[in-house]
Design a protein around this motif. Structure first.
Motif, mmCIF file in Angstrom:
data_model
loop_
_atom_site.group_PDB
_atom_site.id
_atom_site.type_symbol
_atom_site.label_atom_id
_atom_site.label_comp_id
_atom_site.label_asym_id
_atom_site.label_seq_id
_atom_site.Cartn_x
_atom_site.Cartn_y
_atom_site.Cartn_z
ATOM 1 N N ALA A 1 -12.916 -1.404 7.090
ATOM 2 C CA ALA A 1 -11.830 -2.294 7.526
ATOM 3 C C ALA A 1 -11.007 -2.771 6.333
ATOM 4 O O ALA A 1 -9.775 -2.866 6.415
ATOM 5 C CB ALA A 1 -12.402 -3.488 8.290
ATOM 6 N N GLU A 2 -11.656 -3.052 5.209
ATOM 7 C CA GLU A 2 -10.957 -3.506 4.006
ATOM 8 C C GLU A 2 -10.128 -2.368 3.407
ATOM 9 O O GLU A 2 -8.991 -2.583 2.974
ATOM 10 C CB GLU A 2 -11.974 -4.032 2.983
ATOM 11 N N VAL A 3 -10.669 -1.159 3.390
ATOM 12 C CA VAL A 3 -9.924 0.003 2.892
ATOM 13 C C VAL A 3 -8.663 0.205 3.738
ATOM 14 O O VAL A 3 -7.562 0.372 3.213
ATOM 15 C CB VAL A 3 -10.805 1.272 2.900
ATOM 16 N N GLU A 4 -8.814 0.159 5.057
ATOM 17 C CA GLU A 4 -7.673 0.354 5.950
ATOM 18 C C GLU A 4 -6.654 -0.772 5.809
ATOM 19 O O GLU A 4 -5.448 -0.533 5.826
ATOM 20 C CB GLU A 4 -8.159 0.480 7.388
ATOM 21 N N ARG A 5 -7.120 -2.021 5.651
ATOM 22 C CA ARG A 5 -6.200 -3.149 5.457
ATOM 23 C C ARG A 5 -5.370 -2.946 4.196
ATOM 24 O O ARG A 5 -4.154 -3.089 4.204
ATOM 25 C CB ARG A 5 -6.980 -4.468 5.332
ATOM 26 N N PHE A 6 -6.038 -2.569 3.095
ATOM 27 C CA PHE A 6 -5.334 -2.370 1.829
ATOM 28 C C PHE A 6 -4.332 -1.222 1.941
ATOM 29 O O PHE A 6 -3.208 -1.325 1.448
ATOM 30 C CB PHE A 6 -6.334 -2.108 0.699
ATOM 31 N N GLU A 7 -4.741 -0.134 2.590
ATOM 32 C CA GLU A 7 -3.835 1.010 2.757
ATOM 33 C C GLU A 7 -2.609 0.618 3.583
ATOM 34 O O GLU A 7 -1.478 0.990 3.246
ATOM 35 C CB GLU A 7 -4.580 2.175 3.417
ATOM 36 N N GLU B 1 -1.298 -2.458 4.010
ATOM 37 C CA GLU B 1 -0.471 -3.409 3.274
ATOM 38 C C GLU B 1 0.290 -2.769 2.124
ATOM 39 O O GLU B 1 1.338 -3.256 1.730
ATOM 40 C CB GLU B 1 -1.326 -4.556 2.740
ATOM 41 N N ASN B 2 -0.242 -1.682 1.580
ATOM 42 C CA ASN B 2 0.369 -1.037 0.417
ATOM 43 C C ASN B 2 0.989 0.318 0.747
ATOM 44 O O ASN B 2 1.312 1.083 -0.154
ATOM 45 C CB ASN B 2 -0.665 -0.911 -0.698
ATOM 46 N N ASN B 3 1.138 0.610 2.037
ATOM 47 C CA ASN B 3 1.758 1.862 2.493
ATOM 48 C C ASN B 3 1.126 3.101 1.873
ATOM 49 O O ASN B 3 1.820 4.043 1.499
ATOM 50 C CB ASN B 3 3.266 1.854 2.211
ATOM 51 N N LEU B 4 -0.184 3.069 1.731
ATOM 52 C CA LEU B 4 -0.899 4.253 1.246
ATOM 53 C C LEU B 4 -1.184 5.145 2.437
ATOM 54 O O LEU B 4 -1.670 4.679 3.466
ATOM 55 C CB LEU B 4 -2.219 3.860 0.585
ATOM 56 N N LEU C 1 -8.565 -4.149 -9.063
ATOM 57 C CA LEU C 1 -7.927 -4.703 -7.863
ATOM 58 C C LEU C 1 -8.776 -5.841 -7.300
ATOM 59 O O LEU C 1 -8.246 -6.861 -6.844
ATOM 60 C CB LEU C 1 -7.744 -3.611 -6.802
ATOM 61 N N ALA C 2 -10.099 -5.668 -7.342
ATOM 62 C CA ALA C 2 -10.992 -6.731 -6.876
ATOM 63 C C ALA C 2 -10.901 -7.951 -7.797
ATOM 64 O O ALA C 2 -10.908 -9.090 -7.327
ATOM 65 C CB ALA C 2 -12.426 -6.220 -6.789
ATOM 66 N N MET C 3 -10.797 -7.715 -9.090
ATOM 67 C CA MET C 3 -10.668 -8.821 -10.038
ATOM 68 C C MET C 3 -9.377 -9.601 -9.783
ATOM 69 O O MET C 3 -9.336 -10.810 -9.981
ATOM 70 C CB MET C 3 -10.706 -8.288 -11.479
ATOM 71 N N ALA C 4 -8.342 -8.900 -9.345
ATOM 72 C CA ALA C 4 -7.053 -9.537 -9.024
ATOM 73 C C ALA C 4 -7.036 -10.085 -7.598
ATOM 74 O O ALA C 4 -5.992 -10.521 -7.117
ATOM 75 C CB ALA C 4 -5.922 -8.530 -9.225
ATOM 76 N N GLU C 5 -8.183 -10.032 -6.921
ATOM 77 C CA GLU C 5 -8.348 -10.530 -5.552
ATOM 78 C C GLU C 5 -7.437 -9.838 -4.545
ATOM 79 O O GLU C 5 -6.959 -10.436 -3.595
ATOM 80 C CB GLU C 5 -8.172 -12.053 -5.505
ATOM 81 N N LYS C 6 -7.224 -8.530 -4.754
ATOM 82 C CA LYS C 6 -6.426 -7.732 -3.827
ATOM 83 C C LYS C 6 -7.290 -6.928 -2.872
ATOM 84 O O LYS C 6 -6.805 -6.394 -1.889
ATOM 85 C CB LYS C 6 -5.485 -6.812 -4.600
ATOM 86 N N ILE C 7 -8.578 -6.815 -3.210
ATOM 87 C CA ILE C 7 -9.513 -6.092 -2.351
ATOM 88 C C ILE C 7 -10.905 -6.689 -2.557
ATOM 89 O O ILE C 7 -11.203 -7.196 -3.640
ATOM 90 C CB ILE C 7 -9.499 -4.571 -2.649
ATOM 91 N N ASP C 8 -11.713 -6.675 -1.508
ATOM 92 C CA ASP C 8 -13.071 -7.229 -1.586
ATOM 93 C C ASP C 8 -14.102 -6.129 -1.771
ATOM 94 O O ASP C 8 -14.101 -5.131 -1.044
ATOM 95 C CB ASP C 8 -13.417 -7.989 -0.303
ATOM 96 N N GLY D 1 6.460 5.661 -5.442
ATOM 97 C CA GLY D 1 6.343 4.395 -4.730
ATOM 98 C C GLY D 1 5.070 4.273 -3.917
ATOM 99 O O GLY D 1 4.648 3.169 -3.573
ATOM 100 N N ARG D 2 4.450 5.372 -3.579
ATOM 101 C CA ARG D 2 3.238 5.350 -2.767
ATOM 102 C C ARG D 2 1.980 5.651 -3.577
ATOM 103 O O ARG D 2 0.884 5.613 -3.051
ATOM 104 C CB ARG D 2 3.360 6.356 -1.625
ATOM 105 N N SER D 3 2.150 5.933 -4.838
ATOM 106 C CA SER D 3 1.015 6.286 -5.681
ATOM 107 C C SER D 3 0.359 5.033 -6.243
ATOM 108 O O SER D 3 1.045 4.122 -6.689
ATOM 109 C CB SER D 3 1.486 7.176 -6.836
#
Length: 196
Positions: free
Chosen positions: A109-115, A117-120, A28-35, A169-171
């Motif tokens: 903050a990054e974990v929460e942002r990703f969750e 944005e992705n409805n986790l 995910l980091a390689m795809a620039e979706k998470i830092d 859809g949430r996995s």
């Protein structure tokens, strides 16, 4: 005494939280979706600036988290991205920083942002015992909202399939409970709402 809120999660902790592999998080980091970040003690960049922490490239640390084969014990990082800056080359110490897998972190903050944005749905443990593998509280909440918005489907099988797809859809890794497990969870209220 209450614990202070977390500021960082390791890649391992995040993989448990999201029910995926450490490799998937690095990808995910390689795809620039998470830092991914590391501490930068005593680091000076080529422009003379310093930072205490910086984002690193996922590809640079992937050898620490391979999904197969031997893992590297450490890698060398030659550049980082301090907060509110672009990528910078490391000048000191010796133009590289040695990084091991436990050094690689994700900010809360990054974990929460990703969750978000992705409805986790984050799991919250409410008592002693093992943490549930699936978000059953979210499952029941979704059923209640579905019944409020659309009513109850005619056939139990329709609701089972719908909820199976809801889990998928949430996995993060395509994992979902099997239909028989979902049927057991639905059976209790289905018989009262749709007696046959």
């Amino acid at each position: 005494m209450a614990f202070v809120a977390r500021n960082f999660y390791s890649v391992l902790e995040t993989s448990f939280r999201w029910e995926c592999s450490q490799t998937e998080i690095v990808e995910l980091a390689m795809a620039e979706k998470i830092d991914l970040v590391i501490a930068l003690p005593n680091v000076r960049f080529d422009d003379g600036s310093e930072a205490r922490m910086g984002v690193i490239e996922g590809g640079a640390v992937r050898p620490l988290f391979r999904g197969y084969g031997l893992l590297e014990e450490h890698v060398y990082i030659r550049q980082a991205r301090p907060a509110n800056c672009g990528w910078k080359r490391i000048e000191e110490p010796k133009e590289v920083i040695r990084v091991m897998a436990p050094d690689v972190l994700i900010t809360a903050a990054e974990v929460e942002r990703f969750e978000d944005e992705n409805n986790l749905v984050r799991r919250v443990v409410s008592g002693p015992g093992a943490q549930s593998r699936y978000d059953w509280d979210g499952f029941y909440c979704e059923i209640i909202c579905r019944m409020h918005d659309k009513g109850l489907p005619e056939k139990q099988k329709e609701l089972i399939e719908e909820m199976f797809n809801w889990f998928l859809g949430r996995s993060v890794n395509g994992d979902a409970p099997d239909e028989s497990t979902i049927r057991k969870k639905i059976r209790g209220f289905w018989g009262r709402l749709r007696p046959e």
